[in-house]
Scaffold this motif. Structure first.
Motif, PDB file in Angstrom:
ATOM      1  N   ILE A 109       0.847  -1.194   0.000  1.00  0.00           N
ATOM      2  CA  ILE A 109       0.000   0.000   0.000  1.00  0.00           C
ATOM      3  C   ILE A 109       0.881   1.242   0.000  1.00  0.00           C
ATOM      4  CG2 ILE A 109      -1.685   1.353   1.300  1.00  0.00           C
ATOM      5  CD1 ILE A 109      -2.931  -1.073   0.060  1.00  0.00           C
ATOM      6  N   PRO A 120      -4.891   5.136   1.228  1.00  0.00           N
ATOM      7  CA  PRO A 120      -4.170   4.398   0.190  1.00  0.00           C
ATOM      8  C   PRO A 120      -4.194   5.208  -1.098  1.00  0.00           C
ATOM      9  CG  PRO A 120      -6.353   3.456   0.520  1.00  0.00           C
ATOM     10  CD  PRO A 120      -6.171   4.483   1.594  1.00  0.00           C
ATOM     11  N   SER A 122      -4.733   4.354  -3.978  1.00  0.00           N
ATOM     12  CA  SER A 122      -5.857   3.955  -4.826  1.00  0.00           C
ATOM     13  C   SER A 122      -7.157   4.612  -4.407  1.00  0.00           C
ATOM     14  CB  SER A 122      -6.044   2.440  -4.753  1.00  0.00           C
ATOM     15  OG  SER A 122      -6.427   2.045  -3.433  1.00  0.00           O
ATOM     16  N   GLN A 124      -9.134   3.439  -2.363  1.00  0.00           N
ATOM     17  CA  GLN A 124     -10.098   2.345  -2.298  1.00  0.00           C
ATOM     18  C   GLN A 124      -9.827   1.497  -1.057  1.00  0.00           C
ATOM     19  OE1 GLN A 124      -9.541   0.450  -6.176  1.00  0.00           O
ATOM     20  NE2 GLN A 124     -11.526   1.257  -6.804  1.00  0.00           N
ATOM     21  N   SER A 126     -11.002  -1.281  -0.552  1.00  0.00           N
ATOM     22  CA  SER A 126     -10.839  -2.666  -0.998  1.00  0.00           C
ATOM     23  C   SER A 126      -9.363  -3.034  -1.150  1.00  0.00           C
ATOM     24  CB  SER A 126     -11.574  -2.897  -2.318  1.00  0.00           C
ATOM     25  OG  SER A 126     -11.111  -2.010  -3.321  1.00  0.00           O
ATOM     26  N   SER A 127      -8.504  -2.048  -1.489  1.00  0.00           N
ATOM     27  CA  SER A 127      -7.065  -2.316  -1.618  1.00  0.00           C
ATOM     28  C   SER A 127      -6.477  -2.755  -0.284  1.00  0.00           C
ATOM     29  CB  SER A 127      -6.332  -1.073  -2.114  1.00  0.00           C
ATOM     30  OG  SER A 127      -6.809  -0.645  -3.367  1.00  0.00           O
ATOM     31  N   GLU A 130      -7.721  -6.246   0.551  1.00  0.00           N
ATOM     32  CA  GLU A 130      -7.119  -7.270  -0.305  1.00  0.00           C
ATOM     33  C   GLU A 130      -5.697  -7.617   0.108  1.00  0.00           C
ATOM     34  OE1 GLU A 130      -7.569  -5.890  -4.296  1.00  0.00           O
ATOM     35  OE2 GLU A 130      -9.760  -5.953  -4.192  1.00  0.00           O
ATOM     36  N   VAL A 131      -4.884  -6.610   0.469  1.00  0.00           N
ATOM     37  CA  VAL A 131      -3.507  -6.937   0.853  1.00  0.00           C
ATOM     38  C   VAL A 131      -3.473  -7.684   2.177  1.00  0.00           C
ATOM     39  CG1 VAL A 131      -2.476  -5.063  -0.481  1.00  0.00           C
ATOM     40  CG2 VAL A 131      -3.038  -4.676   1.937  1.00  0.00           C
TER      41      VAL A 131
END
Length: 425
Positions: A109, A120, A122, A124, A126-127, A130-131
Motif C-alpha cells: 500500500i 491508500p 488507490s 479504495q 478494498s485495496s 485485499e492486501v
C-alpha cells in the motif's frame, strides 16, 4: 481471494476438558481481527480466524466513504476517548502511526497524505482489505466465515471457542468482534455478550461519531427543523454543560429534519450522548458565522445595510447564508441585535443520537482498566486479548479509529504469539 471453510453440519462439539491446541483463535474478521491474525501468524503462531459474515472486512470496506482513511499523522492524545483515555496513548507507544504505515507499505500500500489524513493511493478501501487477505493466505491463516461464536470458555491449558456447529480448543483467544455501530450486516455487538459471560466489566456501549437529535428551547424555533433540512453551512458547534463551554468544533454543519449532523457534530457527539445517559441536559450552540465576534458581525451587517439602503434586513443576508437558513434566522422578523444573537448562538437541546445504523463507532466497551496496554491481554484471564472497538476506546474522525484497530490488533497478535512461544520452551 482467501479460501474459506465452514464447519460440517452435524459434527459433535469437543469437550471443554480437552487439551487446548497450541494455537490462536481470532474472533472477528474486521480491521483489528485481520491485523491480529496476520501479526500472530508472522510470529509463527497457528491461527484460525472466525467471522460470522459471509466474508471478511465488510465494515473496513465502508470506512472513509469507501476510500479508507487508514490513520492520521497528527496523533493528539485527545483524539482518543474512553473512561481511561491514557490507555490508548500507552498502547500507541508500542505500535505507532509509523509502524502502521511501514506495515502496509510492506504489503504494497502506497499512502497519500491529505493534510495529515492518510489514505491508500488507490483511494479504495478494498485495496487495504485485499492486501491483508493476501498476507493472511500466504501465512496460512485458516479463515472460516459464517461462524457464529456463542461462547468462549476457559478450558484446560487455554480456552474453548464454541460456535453454532463446532468448538475450537486453543491456547489463546483474541476478541475482535467490533461494536453494534453502523448499518453493516453483522454489526450486532455480540462481542459484548462474549466478554460479559467471561466476567469482564463493560462500560455501557453508546453511539459515537453520530448525528444528534435535538429540540429547540424556544417555542419560536420549534418548526425550524423541517424548514432548514438539507442545508450545509460552514460554522462552529459548541457543546455546553451547566452553562460552561465543554468542547467546540468547526467545519461543515449539516442541518437535518431531526437536528444536526456533519463532522463537527460527530466529533462531540460521544460526549453529548454520554451526558444525556447520565441524566444531564447538555446544550448545543450553533455559530453560523464563526469568523466574527458578535460586535464585529453587528458592524458588518450594519455596513451591508448602509451600502444597499434599499434592502431589508432579511434581503441583506443574501449572499451570506443559504436561502432556507435565512428563512429560519429571520423567523418572527427579529431586529439586528436579535438576528446577531441567532446567527452566533443558535441554541439547541440534544435529546439523543440518531440510530446505531447511522453511527460510525460506539463509545464504551470492555473497561480498559482490566487490560494491559502493551498487549491488550485481560489481567484476570491470561491468554485472552481484547482489541478494536470491543475495548472502551473510540477515536475522533480522521483515521483515529482505524489506527486504534491496527494498534490494538497488532499488540494482541504479537503478545498471543509470543505467549505461545514461551509456553513451548
Amino acid at each position: 481471494m482467501l479460501s474459506y471453510e465452514s464447519p460440517k453440519k452435524g459434527e459433535n462439539t469437543l469437550s471443554k476438558s480437552m487439551h487446548a491446541e497450541p494455537s490462536v483463535v481470532v474472533i472477528g474478521g474486521g480491521a483489528s481481527g485481520l491485523m491480529a491474525a496476520v501479526t500472530a501468524a508472522r510470529k509463527g503462531a497457528k491461527v484460525t480466524l472466525l467471522e460470522h459474515n459471509d466474508r471478511l472486512g465488510k465494515k473496513l470496506l465502508a470506512t472513509g466513504n469507501g476510500r479508507c482513511n487508514m490513520t492520521n499523522i497528527h496523533q493528539n492524545p485527545r483524539a482518543y476517548r474512553g473512561s481511561h483515555p491514557e490507555f490508548a496513548e500507552l498502547a500507541l507507544s508500542h505500535f505507532s502511526v509509523g509502524d502502521t504505515i511501514r506495515f502496509f507499505s510492506q504489503l504494497g500500500i502506497y499512502t497519500k497524505n491529505k493534510n495529515g489524513w492518510i489514505y491508500p493511493a488507490s483511494l479504495q478501501a478494498s485495496s487495504v482489505l485485499e492486501v491483508l487477505e493476501m498476507e493472511a493466505r500466504y501465512l496460512k491463516v485458516k479463515c472460516k466465515t459464517r461462524e457464529n461464536v456463542t461462547a468462549v470458555l476457559p478450558a484446560e491449558d487455554g480456552y474453548l471457542v464454541v460456535t453454532d456447529g463446532w468448538s475450537y480448543p486453543c491456547s489463546k483467544v483474541i476478541l475482535a468482534c467490533g461494536s453494534s455501530a453502523s448499518g453493516i450486516e453483522g454489526a450486532d455487538g455480540s462481542g459484548y455478550s462474549l466478554a460479559e459471560k467471561l466476567g469482564l466489566r463493560l462500560i455501557p456501549p453508546l453511539p459515537a461519531l453520530v448525528p444528534l437529535r435535538c429540540r429547540a428551547k424556544s417555542s419560536a424555533y420549534r418548526k425550524l427543523f423541517s424548514r432548514w433540512s438539507g442545508v450545509r453551512v460552514e460554522g462552529r458547534v459548541v457543546l455546553r454543560v451547566k452553562g460552561e463551554n465543554f468542547l467546540s468544533e468547526t467545519g461543515e454543519l449539516q442541518l437535518t429534519d431531526y437536528g444536526v449532523s456533519g463532522i463537527p457534530v460527530f466529533q462531540l457527539s460521544r460526549y453529548a450522548v454520554r451526558l444525556l445517559q447520565e441524566g444531564q441536559t447538555p446544550e448545543l450552540l450553533l455559530d453560523f458565522f464563526p469568523d466574527f465576534s458578535k460586535k464585529q458581525l453587528e458592524s458588518f451587517l450594519r455596513k451591508r445595510q448602509e451600502d444597499c439602503p434599499y434592502k431589508t434586513l432579511k434581503e441583506s443576508l443574501t449572499g451570506l447564508f443559504p436561502r432556507k437558513l435565512i428563512e429560519v434566522l429571520m423567523d418572527g422578523s427579529p431586529d439586528l441585535e436579535e438576528l446577531v444573537s441567532r446567527i452566533k448562538e443558535y441554541l439547541l437541546l440534544p435529546t439523543g443520537a440518531a440510530s446505531l445504523e447511522q453511527a460510525q463507532v460506539c463509545s464504551g466497551g470492555v473497561d480498559t482498566s482490566q487490560l494491559h496496554p502493551e498487549s491488550m491481554e485481560a489481567k484476570e484471564y491470561p491468554g485472552l486479548y481484547i482489541c478494536g472497538e470491543l475495548a472502551d476506546v473510540d477515536g475522533a474522525c480522521g483515521g483515529y479509529n482505524l489506527q486504534w484497530a491496527w494498534t490494538s490488533g497488532a499488540l494482541a497478535g504479537r503478545a498471543a504469539a509470543e505467549g505461545l512461544r514461551k509456553e513451548s520452551t
